[in-house]
Design a protein around this motif. Structure first.
Motif, PDB file in Angstrom:
ATOM      1  N   HIS A  42     -11.709  -8.087  -3.773  1.00  0.00           N
ATOM      2  CA  HIS A  42     -11.366  -8.398  -2.605  1.00  0.00           C
ATOM      3  C   HIS A  42     -12.231  -9.277  -1.685  1.00  0.00           C
ATOM      4  CE1 HIS A  42      -9.460  -6.181   1.285  1.00  0.00           C
ATOM      5  NE2 HIS A  42      -9.699  -7.574   1.678  1.00  0.00           N
TER       6      HIS A  42
ATOM      7  N   GLY B 276      -4.948   2.044  -0.542  1.00  0.00           N
ATOM      8  CA  GLY B 276      -5.893   1.247   0.280  1.00  0.00           C
ATOM      9  C   GLY B 276      -6.700   2.207   1.028  1.00  0.00           C
ATOM     10  N   ASP B 277      -7.920   1.653   1.189  1.00  0.00           N
ATOM     11  CA  ASP B 277      -8.873   2.567   2.291  1.00  0.00           C
ATOM     12  C   ASP B 277      -8.247   2.399   3.714  1.00  0.00           C
ATOM     13  OD1 ASP B 277      -9.933  -0.035   2.453  1.00  0.00           O
ATOM     14  OD2 ASP B 277     -11.806   0.574   2.375  1.00  0.00           O
ATOM     15  N   SER B 278      -7.276   1.445   3.718  1.00  0.00           N
ATOM     16  CA  SER B 278      -6.511   1.420   5.280  1.00  0.00           C
ATOM     17  C   SER B 278      -5.884   2.816   5.590  1.00  0.00           C
ATOM     18  CB  SER B 278      -5.427   0.451   5.058  1.00  0.00           C
ATOM     19  OG  SER B 278      -4.713   0.632   3.833  1.00  0.00           O
TER      20      SER B 278
ATOM     21  N   LYS C  39     -10.320  -1.198  -6.817  1.00  0.00           N
ATOM     22  CA  LYS C  39     -10.549  -2.344  -5.993  1.00  0.00           C
ATOM     23  C   LYS C  39     -11.836  -2.250  -5.017  1.00  0.00           C
ATOM     24  CE  LYS C  39      -7.892  -3.732  -1.930  1.00  0.00           C
ATOM     25  NZ  LYS C  39      -8.918  -3.793  -1.061  1.00  0.00           N
TER      26      LYS C  39
ATOM     27  N   THR D 160       0.852  -1.261   0.052  1.00  0.00           N
ATOM     28  CA  THR D 160       0.011   0.091   0.172  1.00  0.00           C
ATOM     29  C   THR D 160       0.883   1.291   0.080  1.00  0.00           C
ATOM     30  OG1 THR D 160       0.024   0.435   2.340  1.00  0.00           O
ATOM     31  CG2 THR D 160      -1.936  -1.070   1.442  1.00  0.00           C
TER      32      THR D 160
ATOM     33  N   ASP E 199      -8.472   2.081  -3.946  1.00  0.00           N
ATOM     34  CA  ASP E 199      -9.875   1.249  -3.218  1.00  0.00           C
ATOM     35  C   ASP E 199     -11.038   2.151  -3.469  1.00  0.00           C
ATOM     36  OD1 ASP E 199      -9.770  -0.989  -2.192  1.00  0.00           O
ATOM     37  OD2 ASP E 199      -8.848  -0.422  -0.329  1.00  0.00           O
TER      38      ASP E 199
ATOM     39  N   LEU F 239      -1.218  -0.415  -3.940  1.00  0.00           N
ATOM     40  CA  LEU F 239      -2.600  -0.027  -3.609  1.00  0.00           C
ATOM     41  C   LEU F 239      -2.777   1.030  -2.664  1.00  0.00           C
ATOM     42  CD1 LEU F 239      -5.709  -1.167  -3.481  1.00  0.00           C
ATOM     43  CD2 LEU F 239      -5.010  -2.067  -1.305  1.00  0.00           C
TER      44      LEU F 239
HETATM   45  O1  KIV Z   1      -7.065  -1.042   2.203  1.00  0.00           O
HETATM   46  C1  KIV Z   1      -6.063  -2.037   2.337  1.00  0.00           C
HETATM   47  O2  KIV Z   1      -4.960  -1.454   2.666  1.00  0.00           O
HETATM   48  C2  KIV Z   1      -6.444  -3.085   1.866  1.00  0.00           C
HETATM   49  C3  KIV Z   1      -5.332  -4.249   1.911  1.00  0.00           C
HETATM   50  C4  KIV Z   1      -5.058  -4.550   3.235  1.00  0.00           C
HETATM   51  C5  KIV Z   1      -5.627  -5.422   1.106  1.00  0.00           C
HETATM   52  O3  KIV Z   1      -7.156  -3.664   1.309  1.00  0.00           O
END
Ligand code: KIV
Length: 275
Positions: A136, A42-44, A112, A22, A82, A40
């Motif tokens: 996912h 990511g929405d993390s 994603k 990410t 994401d 990515l």
């Molecule tokens: O949002 C994110 O970082 C993710 C990864 C954990 C795959 O979806």
């Protein structure tokens, strides 16, 4: 050379592992570009950049801002962004509108979204518009309230079958890859063997076609929680704290800034007049 969705498929076909991390900002993405196959956004970022407890509050505007910063830095690595909670669940039309915004405003290479059979109409609509989709399944953090926490998925026979069906369904709907999160390693291997598209694992064992980690986790920069699957490949967090402390000491000791880091002024008389 830019990694594309075709690169991912070719790597799977040749048995070469795909690396993803990410990333959320321009400076880090400049360092990361070309070192891994995919990034990515990511929405993390809700957890690691914004300090939320989960990813539910992340907005389209957040994803466009952070996604755009990363995409501007990446010349070689494929950039996936994401789709945040409630930006695609309502209908295929809503999903396509928002996937289009991520492509046009964040300039990413793919999007994603989380879910299996339930979101196949969305995956179909987005891919038919020429936008690659990374699905996912497994632990899907946007559904944390329905799943009852961050639990390993697919542990019973029924759950394992459902996960395999989801994987086959997202492939059929047109996804170019599927992320498997927190899935027992043998089940993730079986799913990877059955699919033609690459699986990207996080907490899903070595049998996946690729791996992804949150970069602050793998660099030892984020300590709010450490899932079992996270390995520290560096201790950058400790290095950062050391640098912050030594800056603080030098400022207090007046050893920073020194002459090398200051600008001179030639006209001393002018200064005297100003005093
Ligand atoms: O949002 C994110 O970082 C993710 C990864 C954990 C795959 O979806």
């Amino acid at each position: 050379m830019k990694n594309t969705v075709l690169t991912f498929k070719e790597m799977k076909d040749k048995g070469e592992k795909i690396s993803m991390l990410t990333c959320y900002d321009y400076s880090t993405a400049k360092l990361m570009d070309g070192t891994v196959n995919g990034i990515l956004v990511g929405d993390s970022l809700g957890n690691v950049m914004l300090g939320y407890e989960d990813t539910i509050s992340v907005t389209m505007e957040d994803m466009i801002t952070y996604g755009g910063a990363v995409a501007r830095a990446c010349k070689e690595t494929l950039v996936v962004v994401d789709m945040p909670f409630m930006s695609y669940q309502i209908s295929a039309e809503q999903a396509l509108t928002n996937a289009g915004r991520l492509m046009k405003e964040a300039h990413c290479n793919a999007v994603k979204l989380e879910g299996g059979r339930a979101v196949c109409p969305q995956i179909k609509a987005i891919t038919q518009a020429g936008i690659p989709v990374n699905a996912h399944i497994g632990l899907t953090p946007q559904s944390i309230n329905a799943l009852g926490g961050n639990r390993v998925q697919g542990k019973t026979e029924e759950a394992a079958k459902a996960l395999l069906e989801d994987a086959l369904a997202v492939q059929e709907a047109g996804a170019f890859a599927v992320t498997l999160e927190c899935v027992p390693a043998p089940l993730a291997k079986l799913i990877s063997d059955k699919l033609e598209i690459p699986t990207i694992g996080i907490g899903a064992g070595v049998g996946c076609d690729g791996q992804i980690l949150v970069y602050q986790d793998m660099l030892g920069m984020f300590h709010d929680f450490k899932p079992k699957f996270v390995k520290h490949f560096g201790n950058i967090g400790d290095e950062m704290v050391k640098a912050f402390r030594s800056y603080d000491s030098e400022v207090k000791a007046k050893s920073f800034p020194d002459e090398a880091h200051s600008f001179k002024m030639n006209n001393e008389e002018l200064l005297e007049r100003l005093y």
